[in-house]
Every structure is written in C-alpha cells, then in structure tokens.
Design a protein around this motif. Structure first.
Motif, PDB file in Angstrom:
ATOM      1  N   ASP A   1      -2.892  -0.450   6.141  1.00 16.92           N
ATOM      2  CA  ASP A   1      -3.273  -1.561   5.260  1.00 16.92           C
ATOM      3  C   ASP A   1      -4.379  -2.414   5.882  1.00 16.92           C
ATOM      4  OD1 ASP A   1      -1.490  -0.775   3.384  1.00 16.92           O
ATOM      5  OD2 ASP A   1      -0.025  -2.351   3.700  1.00 16.92           O
ATOM      6  N   TYR A   2      -5.260  -1.782   6.664  1.00 20.12           N
ATOM      7  CA  TYR A   2      -6.336  -2.532   7.324  1.00 20.12           C
ATOM      8  C   TYR A   2      -7.329  -3.089   6.296  1.00 20.12           C
ATOM      9  CZ  TYR A   2      -4.852   0.134  11.494  1.00 20.12           C
ATOM     10  OH  TYR A   2      -4.137   0.696  12.520  1.00 20.12           O
TER      11      TYR A   2
ATOM     12  N   PHE B   1      -3.992  17.102   7.771  1.00 16.35           N
ATOM     13  CA  PHE B   1      -3.603  15.701   7.932  1.00 16.35           C
ATOM     14  C   PHE B   1      -4.735  14.817   7.439  1.00 16.35           C
ATOM     15  CE2 PHE B   1      -5.213  17.459  11.916  1.00 16.35           C
ATOM     16  CZ  PHE B   1      -6.327  16.663  12.149  1.00 16.35           C
ATOM     17  N   GLY B   2      -4.397  13.577   7.187  1.00 16.74           N
ATOM     18  CA  GLY B   2      -5.401  12.622   6.750  1.00 16.74           C
ATOM     19  C   GLY B   2      -4.866  11.206   6.876  1.00 16.74           C
ATOM     20  N   ALA B   3      -5.744  10.241   6.627  1.00 19.04           N
ATOM     21  CA  ALA B   3      -5.364   8.832   6.677  1.00 19.04           C
ATOM     22  C   ALA B   3      -5.665   8.198   5.323  1.00 19.04           C
ATOM     23  CB  ALA B   3      -6.117   8.106   7.779  1.00 19.04           C
ATOM     24  N   VAL B   4      -4.814   7.256   4.924  1.00 22.80           N
ATOM     25  CA  VAL B   4      -4.988   6.560   3.650  1.00 22.80           C
ATOM     26  C   VAL B   4      -5.187   5.073   3.949  1.00 22.80           C
ATOM     27  CG1 VAL B   4      -3.973   6.071   1.395  1.00 22.80           C
ATOM     28  CG2 VAL B   4      -3.457   8.239   2.543  1.00 22.80           C
ATOM     29  N   PHE B   5      -6.281   4.542   3.460  1.00 20.56           N
ATOM     30  CA  PHE B   5      -6.608   3.122   3.690  1.00 20.56           C
ATOM     31  C   PHE B   5      -6.435   2.389   2.368  1.00 20.56           C
ATOM     32  CE2 PHE B   5      -8.734   5.662   6.848  1.00 20.56           C
ATOM     33  CZ  PHE B   5      -8.443   4.987   8.030  1.00 20.56           C
ATOM     34  N   THR B   6      -5.333   1.667   2.248  1.00 20.13           N
ATOM     35  CA  THR B   6      -4.938   1.122   0.944  1.00 20.13           C
ATOM     36  C   THR B   6      -5.687  -0.157   0.577  1.00 20.13           C
ATOM     37  OG1 THR B   6      -3.121  -0.129   1.937  1.00 20.13           O
ATOM     38  CG2 THR B   6      -2.631   2.120   1.173  1.00 20.13           C
ATOM     39  N   ARG B   7      -6.437  -0.744   1.540  1.00 15.17           N
ATOM     40  CA  ARG B   7      -7.160  -1.993   1.228  1.00 15.17           C
ATOM     41  C   ARG B   7      -8.662  -1.875   1.503  1.00 15.17           C
ATOM     42  NH1 ARG B   7      -3.682  -6.717   3.952  1.00 15.17           N
ATOM     43  NH2 ARG B   7      -5.088  -8.038   2.716  1.00 15.17           N
ATOM     44  N   LEU B   8      -9.106  -0.642   1.721  1.00 15.18           N
ATOM     45  CA  LEU B   8     -10.538  -0.393   1.928  1.00 15.18           C
ATOM     46  C   LEU B   8     -11.038   0.549   0.830  1.00 15.18           C
ATOM     47  CD1 LEU B   8     -10.573   0.174   5.801  1.00 15.18           C
ATOM     48  CD2 LEU B   8     -11.527  -1.792   4.594  1.00 15.18           C
TER      49      LEU B   8
ATOM     50  N   GLY C   1       0.816  -1.214   0.000  1.00 16.21           N
ATOM     51  CA  GLY C   1       0.000   0.000   0.000  1.00 16.21           C
ATOM     52  C   GLY C   1       0.844   1.255   0.000  1.00 16.21           C
ATOM     53  N   GLU C   2       1.934   1.264   0.780  1.00 19.15           N
ATOM     54  CA  GLU C   2       2.828   2.425   0.816  1.00 19.15           C
ATOM     55  C   GLU C   2       3.488   2.626  -0.548  1.00 19.15           C
ATOM     56  OE1 GLU C   2       4.300   2.574   5.491  1.00 19.15           O
ATOM     57  OE2 GLU C   2       5.277   1.186   4.099  1.00 19.15           O
ATOM     58  N   ARG C   3       3.879   1.511  -1.189  1.00 18.21           N
ATOM     59  CA  ARG C   3       4.518   1.617  -2.509  1.00 18.21           C
ATOM     60  C   ARG C   3       3.544   2.182  -3.539  1.00 18.21           C
ATOM     61  NH1 ARG C   3       6.926  -3.326  -1.069  1.00 18.21           N
ATOM     62  NH2 ARG C   3       5.611  -4.557  -2.466  1.00 18.21           N
ATOM     63  N   LEU C   4       2.284   1.738  -3.467  1.00 19.09           N
ATOM     64  CA  LEU C   4       1.263   2.247  -4.390  1.00 19.09           C
ATOM     65  C   LEU C   4       1.048   3.744  -4.188  1.00 19.09           C
ATOM     66  CD1 LEU C   4      -1.125   2.005  -6.400  1.00 19.09           C
ATOM     67  CD2 LEU C   4      -2.568   1.372  -4.445  1.00 19.09           C
TER      68      LEU C   4
END
Length: 639
Positions: free
Chosen positions: A63-64, A130-137, A16-19
């Motif tokens: 990556d939740y 600020f914000g949050a990134v959810f790479t699998r949701l 997710g971080e790489r994406l």
C-alpha cells in the motif's frame, strides 16, 4: 468467479488487499484457486493463485504511496514511515520471488509434478511466477517516478489495473498480466488436471490431506515419489470450512459422507499446532467412532508437514512423532476415566460446578462429533468445563442420523448462541451418486421427519444430500429363502469383490441389526460362512474390548451393529437380515429408519442389502426391485 480460500477476507486486511481479493475473485476464471495469506510451511505470501492453464503465481501486495518511497534498487528499498523515519526493506519483487522458490522447492520433490525429460528436465511441469501489486500507485506514477527501471512492467500491477472502477481497468488486461508474470519461458501445452491441482494443494497445505488414507512412504527417493500419485485431498469446500471455522463456538450441520469428521479432526490438528499448550478434547457417542477418530488424529499428528522429510539412508523419519495435546473419548468413557463420575451424577455435578463447589479438568477446546446423539445435560456439563476465555466449542451433527430421542436447544444446553455461527455441508463426498439416491429415497419414504427436510442453512431439521458426480454400481437387493443361504451368498460376494474387484478385506463391512433371537444365532451362522470361504473377519461389536481394539487396516472383514458404524466408511458394505428391521421390540420406528439410512451411507462404492423374511422395510425393497424389473422390461421392448 474464482474459488477463494478463505471464502471471505478478514476485516483487518488493508483496503488494498480487500480490493485485490474482490477483483481476483470476480474476474479470474471459475477453475482458478486464489489463496489469501496461506501458511505454507511457515511462510505467508499475500496471495497465491493456481490455475489449470496458468500454473502458479505469487503476489506481494504493498500500500505504498509516492511519499513512502525514498531510495530504491532491485534488491532493497528505503522507505519513509508515517513518523518521517527511514527504514530499509527487501524489494517487493524479491519478497515475492523468495516466497515462490520456497513453494517451488516443496513441489519439485513430487515426481508427478516435474518434467522427467527434455530441456526442462527436473523443472516443474507447469509455469510459476511472481509479481507485486501496488494498490495506491498508478501507471502514471510509475512512469513519472521512473519505477519501471527498478521493477519489470510485466511483474507489477498498479491501482488502475486492479480497480474495476477505474477507466483503465479491463478483465483481459488483468488476466494477461497475471499470465505473463513468469520466470520460466515455457507455457503449458495442456491444462493441469484436477489430480495435479490436488497434488499442489496436498503438498503446500498439510491440513487438506485426508490423512486417514496416508500410507508410510518407502525409504527410497524414486519409489517415494511414485507412491504419491494416488493422493487424496479435501474438497475445496471442506478445506475452506476447516480453515475458516474461526474461534469460539461453531456448529457444522452436514449430511452423511460430507466430511464432517474429517473437518473436525483437521480443525483439532490446526488448534493443536497453533496452541500447543491447550488442552483439547474430542467427544463422540460410540466407542468405535472414537477409536477411528483417534487413529485419524494419530496419522495427522505423526505426518510431517513435508512428506519428504525422511532420512533415506536410515529409512527412518527425521521428524519423530511427538505426544500431542488432543484427547479423543467416547462420552461415557470420558465420564468414567477422566472425570471419575457416572451419568446419573451429571445434574448434581453441574449444580456444584456452577456454585464453584467442584473441581474437574478444564478444556481450552472441545470438539463434539455426532452431536445429535448427545443429551441436553451432557452439553451443559461440557460447557461448564470449557475455558470461558476461549469458548472454543465445535459441534458437528446430522439429524438424519439421529437414533436417540434428544431435545434440541443448544443455547439452553450450552449457554452459547450458534446464530450466525453455523455452516451446512450438503454435498455427500463419500458415496457414489447411486448409493446417495437409493439411501435418501428410502429415508424420505420411511421417515416421519421427511416433511422437515430443507436445504437452507438455518431452517428446518434435516439437510437433503447432494451427491458428487462419482458414479458406481446400483445397490444390490438380495432375497433368499433362509438366513443360511443369505450368509453363504454374502461370503461368496465378499470373496468375489476381493478377488475380482481387488477390494481389500479391510475395506469390507458387514452390518447387522440383531445378533440373535430365540430362533437363530445370526452372527454364528455368518461367521461360519465366512470361515468356510477362508475369509478373515473381526467382530467389532462383540464387546467393549473389541470396540476399543478396533484397527481398520488389519486385512480382515469387519462385522458390526449399525449403531457402532456411525462415522465410519468402507468401500463395500453388506447389510444383512433386514427382515429384522424395524426391530419388533423397538417402539421408535423413526430410529429404525435412521439406522438403516446410516448403514447404507457407510458404503463408498458397493452396497448390498439382503433378507430372507418379511418386514415393512423389506416390502419397500421388494417394491424397488419390482420397479427396476418393470423398467428393464420396458427398455427391452422399446429397444
């Protein structure tokens, strides 16, 4: 395409971080900077984005999956681990917010970055968020699970909003969402200037400071803040290289003025901070450069991570300067004082070391400046004293500045391969465009190595310099009828630069090739002319003691041989008595061309070349002057 630090993401980063790294790099504007896992005063947020029309945004990446989430509220989340156990953690938004205010607190202390009046007085003059990134949701997961009741929709990005391969993705939506992740209601009326962007980087990342320029702040809060306006920070390419050199052996090849020494010193500081128990050695060829690097390291290690860590009541620094684990030596002083051997003993010592019959100090990291001047067996000796577990050898060179005949085979000399481990710095940051062009045209005209000039990373010998866009005065060429008049002219010009252009005397350097001949004692004549005009001077290369005692900021003009000026730079440089170049007793004309090129590239703003006789190099300068006059007269006729 945004500028990323580091240039590429580490292989151990999550998918997710790489994406997200690739997406931000590809789709954010060119003048945005994206930091991945920067170390900001002991904290490591996942991503920090700085943009001229944006301000500053911190992103926390998770990556939740839906199965990971158990019980959530705005402050604390209960998660289910892969083994089925429950664990409590801070909400991703709260994590990002805490990181943001940690950064804001550091930046608010700089007067140039805050609003000094109005409704938002003493707040930063640019938005931060600020914000949050959810790479699998996905967005539908947020709706179905009711996650938007816990997290503001404007403060989060989902997989379909960051993955260019998903149908719902759009560049406009990505940029708009990042632009709206703000906790302050105002927008930038005018974009941040480069100086503001540099100031932010300067405070957040101590390693990007050009600490040789650091001046001790005065112990009053208001004046301290004002004193930080004239900050100097590494260029982003230099910052990337200093942070990304990586472990083990590395080779940096760079043109004069590209910041090689600065990167080497910054790298040494980073190693010393990360490994306080390491024995770190910096080696170079000449004494004055060793002294200069020593002063640079001293400033870097003494400077607190936050420039505001001062006790304003006592006027003393809260953080005291601690002894550091970095030794700076010129090669021969290292042999004599640290190893207690002479150069002629090196082959015998290497043999004994390889057989395990000799014991000498070991080093966990060795950084070599001006490596083009080192002999093969010098490298062999160094590599024998390098900790085999760390293999931390940084070699910095510029073969256009080679003034000694050396054979180049680093694999053979060090036993280490630099294939895929080298970087090229081709941009000259030190000199104005006019000085770079002038010096490089001379070098190409007079050097036999000109046919080996290339700009590709791993091919050829010499790197062609690219100049920055910084403009300045054309180098001056002065011809007089004798050296007495030449010395008088130089003294008058120095006085003029100091009084009219406010160039400090400590930022003026006079370079010479020959000290005296049977006909003339050039240094005596020069010193007399300076004294007659009341100009204080320091003869740096009078003897080995004056080299070791060299202090740049002593309010005196420096006088030096060209050899000893390598690695140094000054605002104004005068190269005198060029009619003695190429020197009659020097058989290697290639060395002479390199020497004059080195001398020219010491000048940051003003360069003056003077002579009162004739030589191969002065004939070249005569041609340059004649061409300039021809161009001027043609311009006047056409105008």
């Amino acid at each position: 395409m945004a500028f990323t630090v580091p240039e590429s993401i580490r292989s151990t980063a999550t998918a997710g971080e790489r994406l997200l790294f690739r997406t931000l790099k590809t789709y954010l504007p060119d003048d945005y900077i994206v930091y991945y896992e920067p170390n900001i005063h002991g904290k490591r947020p996942d991503f920090v984005i700085i943009g001229p029309d944006l301000g500053l945004v911190v992103l926390e990446v998770k990556d939740y999956t839906k199965n990971t989430l158990f019980q959530l509220n705005q402050d604390e989340w209960t998660l289910v681990t892969s083994s089925g156990e429950q664990t409590k953690t801070k909400s991703p938004i709260k994590q990002a917010r805490d990181y943001t205010f940690h950064i804001v607190d550091a930046l608010k202390k700089d007067r140039s970055l805050v609003q000094l009046e109005g409704k938002y007085q003493f707040q930063l003059k640019f938005p931060y968020g600020f914000g949050a990134v959810f790479t699998r949701l996905y967005q539908k997961d947020f709706i179905e699970e009711g996650l938007y009741s816990v997290i503001e929709p404007s403060l989060c990005l989902t997989r379909d909003e960051i993955d260019p391969e998903k149908e719902a993705f759009s560049e406009e939506n990505l940029v708009e969402k990042i632009m709206n992740m703000f906790v302050v209601p105002y927008r930038l009326r005018e974009p941040l200037m480069k100086e503001d962007m540099d100031a932010i980087r300067y405070h957040l990342f101590p390693e990007v400071r050009i600490s040789a320029e650091f001046k001790q702040p005065v112990p009053y809060q208001d004046q301290l803040l004002l004193s930080l306006h004239d900050i100097k920070a590494m260029d982003l390419h230099q910052e990337n290289l200093a942070k990304q050199i990586g472990s083990q052996n590395r080779l940096i090849r760079g043109v004069a003025g590209s910041g090689k020494t600065l990167i080497l010193a910054s790298r040494a500081k980073l190693l010393a901070k990360e490994h306080p128990d390491w024995n770190i050695l910096i080696l170079c060829y000449n004494i004055s450069l060793a002294r200069s690097i020593e002063q640079m390291i001293h400033h870097m290690m003494k400077e607190p991570d936050s420039l505001f860590d001062f006790d304003f009541t006592s006027g003393e620094e809260v953080i005291q300067s601690n002894p550091h684990n970095i030794k700076v030596r010129n090669f021969h002083a290292w042999l004599k004082n640290d190893l207690n051997i002479q150069e002629r003993d090196i082959p015998t010592i290497i043999e004994k070391l390889e057989k395990g019959e000799a014991i000498l100090p070991m080093y966990d990291a060795v950084l070599i400046d001006e490596g083009q001047d080192f002999e093969g067996d010098w490298f062999q000796l160094v590599s024998n004293l390098l900790n085999p577990d760390t293999k931390s050898l940084l070699l910095v060179e510029d073969r256009a500045q080679t003034i000694y005949k050396r054979k180049r085979s680093y694999v053979q000399d060090t036993g280490l391969s630099f294939q895929g481990r080298s970087k090229v710095l081709s941009i000259n940051y030190r000199n104005t465009a006019q000085i770079v062009k002038f010096a490089w045209e001379f070098y190409q005209n007079k050097s036999k190595l000109k046919n080996k000039v290339v700009s590709k990373e791993h091919e050829g010998e010499i790197i062609a310099p690219q100049s920055t866009r910084r403009k300045g005065a054309e180098p001056a060429i002065i011809k007089t009828d004798n050296f007495f008049h030449e010395a008088k002219f130089v003294a008058r010009q120095i006085k003029k630069l100091h009084e009219e252009k406010k160039v400090p005397l400590s930022e003026i350097l006079i370079l010479y090739r020959v000290k005296k001949t049977y006909k003339m004692d050039y240094i005596s004549v020069l010193r007399r002319s300076l004294e007659q005009d009341g100009i204080g001077y320091y003869w740096l290369t009078e003897n080995s003691e004056t080299k070791r005692a060299f202090e740049k900021d002593d309010n005196r003009v420096k006088i030096s041989t060209i050899d000893s000026s390598k690695g140094l730079d000054f605002q104004a440089v005068f190269i005198v008595n060029i009619d003695n170049m190429p020197f009659a007793l020097e058989e290697d004309k290639e060395r002479e061309a390199s020497l004059l090129y080195i001398g020219m590239t010491r000048a940051k703003e003003f360069l003056c070349l003077s002579y009162s006789g004739e030589s191969e190099f002065t004939r070249y300068l005569d041609q340059v002057e004649a061409h300039k006059k021809l161009v001027r007269s043609e311009d006047e006729r056409s105008g």
